[in-house]
Write a protein that holds these residues in place. Structure first.
Motif, PDB file in Angstrom:
ATOM      1  N   LEU A 384      17.054   7.010  12.152  1.00  0.00           N
ATOM      2  CA  LEU A 384      16.357   5.907  12.825  1.00  0.00           C
ATOM      3  C   LEU A 384      14.850   5.978  12.640  1.00  0.00           C
ATOM      4  O   LEU A 384      14.199   4.951  12.453  1.00  0.00           O
ATOM      5  N   SER A 385      14.302   7.189  12.709  1.00  0.00           N
ATOM      6  CA  SER A 385      12.844   7.241  12.664  1.00  0.00           C
ATOM      7  C   SER A 385      12.294   7.193  11.235  1.00  0.00           C
ATOM      8  O   SER A 385      11.125   6.919  11.063  1.00  0.00           O
ATOM      9  N   ARG A 386      13.144   7.420  10.226  1.00  0.00           N
ATOM     10  CA  ARG A 386      12.584   7.425   8.861  1.00  0.00           C
ATOM     11  C   ARG A 386      13.095   6.297   7.963  1.00  0.00           C
ATOM     12  O   ARG A 386      12.579   6.098   6.866  1.00  0.00           O
ATOM     13  N   TYR A 387      14.146   5.598   8.400  1.00  0.00           N
ATOM     14  CA  TYR A 387      14.736   4.554   7.541  1.00  0.00           C
ATOM     15  C   TYR A 387      15.102   3.347   8.376  1.00  0.00           C
ATOM     16  O   TYR A 387      15.457   3.477   9.533  1.00  0.00           O
ATOM     17  N   ARG A 388      15.029   2.169   7.736  1.00  0.00           N
ATOM     18  CA  ARG A 388      15.508   0.971   8.443  1.00  0.00           C
ATOM     19  C   ARG A 388      16.842   0.551   7.820  1.00  0.00           C
ATOM     20  O   ARG A 388      16.896   0.203   6.633  1.00  0.00           O
ATOM     21  N   LEU A 389      17.886   0.605   8.631  1.00  0.00           N
ATOM     22  CA  LEU A 389      19.221   0.219   8.160  1.00  0.00           C
ATOM     23  C   LEU A 389      19.669  -1.050   8.871  1.00  0.00           C
ATOM     24  O   LEU A 389      19.149  -1.399   9.932  1.00  0.00           O
TER      25      LEU A 389
END
Ligand code: HEM
Length: 420
Positions: A384-389
């Motif tokens: 969640l904190s490093r990627y937008r899915l």
């Protein structure tokens, strides 16, 4: 199960597992408390025969009495203090490794991604397997093995031992056995290799190899094999599905995602893994995921040892009891609007271990609970904190049986939109 609970309530007989005339499914917290706290007095924890074809006779799932207790102590992953920081950092690195191979905008299965991560965690952290070639071979066989359980022709056979016939690798059970034999060869090779090395690591395999029983005897290769197989199977299939359900729920409920991001952002840059896993909202999200989508729907069996009264019923010796995780987690008196995903319920009140028990309880409570929760929180927080899915389509996911566990049927199709 829903229909049976509606019709018969908190306790009902469903003689669907094995040849026992009375097999009770129980979803009443007081009765569950009675069972879990008297596990070894009024009840026994018989071998879990459903697991036998998967893990073998020397697995902790099949052991009883003294050997069961002794082996549980050995197998409990050493998860505390400094080790926790090291494992935590490794898990976050493995997430980045798995995510970096994903192209932006192309759908992928979140379950497959989570399986990749949880297998690597198990093989490295718990087994200490370092060599890339052996590691990759074992990993791909294990993926095929657990995938085969999704086939109704194989998964369904667990409940019908008389149909478990090995008619060659083209027959369903023969294919399952063929994969199992290949994995076994690699597990035995790993055991031989470790026995020949003279240094003991901190992983479970090293601990098991150096363990001695009450007469001073070490474990045989067959015993080691079954326990390793148990951890490989019980550890990755379950945790991977829990992570996939977590990603699904968070991305279907964007308010939940937003609240999680706020909580994570408060931690600042590069927080320690042990700080991340204590976050209250993240913990509530993981609990609500395990409540609504239990990976294991009922505990291992318990058997009545001497006549006992439970919920007004007189139970005779030999009666089989299963704590029904799914139905207890669906009780509207505990969880109003039980079909809704509402992490806040875990912030508003504390549930007892007889009201919320995704990892079972008593003498057979899950051995990997700490590892599974630690991993689930770190994987979700890192993603969640490093990627937008985003979820790739609007179709809902339903649970589907994979052997003895339940997983999202379509594997949770997602797309990577952005690396942050
Ligand atoms: C989200 C992940 C997981 C879930 C939901 C889960 C759930 C469960 C449940 C419900 C049981 C039966 C408990 C009972 O009968 O009361 C169990 C047993 C067990 N689990 Fe897990 N598990 C998970 C992860 C793991 C991991 C990571 C490991 C090992 C690395 C593991 C190893 C075991 C073992 C060895 C047993 C048998 C214990 C015994 O019979 O004494 N599990 N698990």
């Amino acid at each position: 199960m829903d229909a049976a609970a509606q019709r018969y309530g908190d306790i009902f007989n469903a003689p669907v597992i094995g040849n026992y005339p009375v097999v009770l499914f129980i979803s009443n917290p007081q009765a569950l408390q009675h069972i879990f706290t008297s596990d070894t007095k009024q009840f026994i924890t018989p071998p879990n025969q459903l697991m036998q074809p998967l893990v073998g006779d020397d697995s902790v799932f099949l052991l009883e009495g003294f050997r069961h207790r002794r082996e549980r102590k050995l197998l409990m992953p050493p998860f505390h203090g400094e080790q926790m920081q090291t494992h935590g950092r490794l898990i976050c690195e493995l997430v980045d490794k798995a995510m970096s191979s994903l192209p932006i905008g192309t759908p992928f299965s979140a379950r497959r991604l989570a399986q990749d991560i949880s297998l690597e965690v198990l093989l490295k952290v718990v087994f200490g397997i370092e060599r890339e070639d052996r590691f990759n071979h074992l990993k791909s066989l294990l993926v095929n093995f657990t995938d085969s359980l999704q086939s109704p022709f194989i998964g369904g056979l667990f409940f019908f031992p008389s149909l478990q016939n090995d008619w060659g690798s083209r027959s369903p059970w023969g294919y399952f056995r063929h994969l199992q034999r290949q994995i076994s060869e690699l597990v035995y090779a790993e055991i031989r290799n470790r026995r020949n090395q003279n240094h003991a690591g901190l992983d479970i395999l090293s601990l098991l190899i150096s363990a001695r029983d009450e007469t001073g005897q070490p474990m045989t290769d067959a015993q080691l094999h079954d326990e390793l197989f148990t951890l490989l199977f019980a550890g990755q299939e379950t945790t991977a599905s829990a992570i996939a359900w977590g990603l699904y729920a968070i991305h279907r409920h964007l308010d939940v995602r937003q609240k999680l991001l706020v909580e994570l952002n408060h931690l600042g840059v590069a927080p320690e893994p042990t700080t991340i896993v204590q976050l209250p909202y993240l913990t509530a999200v993981c609990h609500e995921t395990l409540r609504l989508f239990p990976i294991v729907v009922a505990t291992s069996p318990r058997e009545v040892k001497e006549p006992v009264e439970l919920m007004g019923y007189q139970l005779e010796p030999g009666t089989r009891l299963y704590g029904c995780i799914y139905l207890t987690h669906q009780r509207p008196d505990l969880y109003p609007e039980p079909n809704l995903f509402k992490p806040e319920r875990f912030l508003e009140r504390t549930f007892s271990p007889y009201e919320f028990f995704p990892f079972g309880g008593g003498a057979r409570r899950c051995l990997g609970e700490a590892l599974a929760q630690f991993e689930m929180k770190l994987v979700l927080a890192t993603i969640l904190s490093r990627y937008r899915l985003a979820i790739a389509d609007r179709l809902p996911e339903y649970p589907q049986r994979r052997g003895v566990t339940f997983a999202p049927a379509r594997g949770v199709q997602m797309v990577l939109e952005e690396k942050l």
